[in-house]
Design an enzyme around this catalytic site. Structure first.
Site, PDB file in Angstrom:
ATOM      1  N   CYS A  81       0.853  -1.189   0.000  1.00 45.31           N
ATOM      2  CA  CYS A  81       0.000   0.000   0.000  1.00 45.31           C
ATOM      3  C   CYS A  81       0.888   1.238   0.000  1.00 45.31           C
ATOM      4  CB  CYS A  81      -0.862  -0.048   1.279  1.00 45.31           C
ATOM      5  SG  CYS A  81      -1.862   1.410   1.602  1.00 45.31           S
ATOM      6  N   GLY A  82       0.368   2.325  -0.509  1.00 45.73           N
ATOM      7  CA  GLY A  82       1.109   3.577  -0.455  1.00 45.73           C
ATOM      8  C   GLY A  82       1.428   4.007   0.967  1.00 45.73           C
TER       9      GLY A  82
END
Length: 161
Positions: A36-37
């Site tokens: 995930c970012g």
């Protein structure tokens, strides 16, 4: 069920964990993901854990694959990734759902007790954070964009209670 301490979960190693063992501790409950970012927040979560653990603070990570399939790994892969890339030593639990019909009961409680923006209960993305008082009640809910280091003042206040 009236507090976080009334729930149980399964550890990443497959062992049942009664959350009552965290009574009298300040908790940060976070739904996590490895692709995930926001995944770099693992490093900030670990820093918080190391900084405040001796004062009665715990970070509890709950991997979730409901947002963009960003946590596809097995429990062993998740644990190895977190340790290798971010030095994670705080407790991680088995992968769960945080939304929908199969949402873990802990997350059903957290969402109902501390709704998000505009009163919505749904978790919007990975790394939504819930800060829990020593008595097991929810003190704050934070958006995924809230960086772990931004929680220091709130954690210190709860530890001082």
């Amino acid at each position: 069920m009236s507090t976080v301490h009334d729930f149980s979960a399964v550890s990443l190693a497959g062992q049942p964990v009664n959350l009552a063992q965290y009574q009298d501790k300040v908790l940060l409950v976070v739904n996590t993901a490895s692709a995930c970012g926001f995944t770099p927040q693992y490093a900030g979560l670990e820093k918080l854990y190391k900084r405040f653990h001796e004062q009665g603070f715990e970070v509890l990570g709950f991997p979730c694959n409901q947002f963009g399939a960003q946590e596809p790994g097995t429990h062993d892969e998740i644990g190895a990734f977190c340790e290798k890339n971010f030095g994670v030593t705080f407790p991680l639990f088995a992968k769960i759902d945080v939304n929908g019909d199969n949402a873990h009961p802990l997350y059903q409680y957290l969402k109902k007790t501390a709704p998000g923006l505009l009163g919505t209960e749904a978790i919007k993305w990975n790394f939504t954070k819930f800060l829990i008082r020593r008595d097991g009640t929810v003190a704050h809910r934070y958006a995924p964009t809230t960086k772990p280091e931004e929680l220091v003042q709130d954690i210190e206040a709860l530890l001082a209670e």
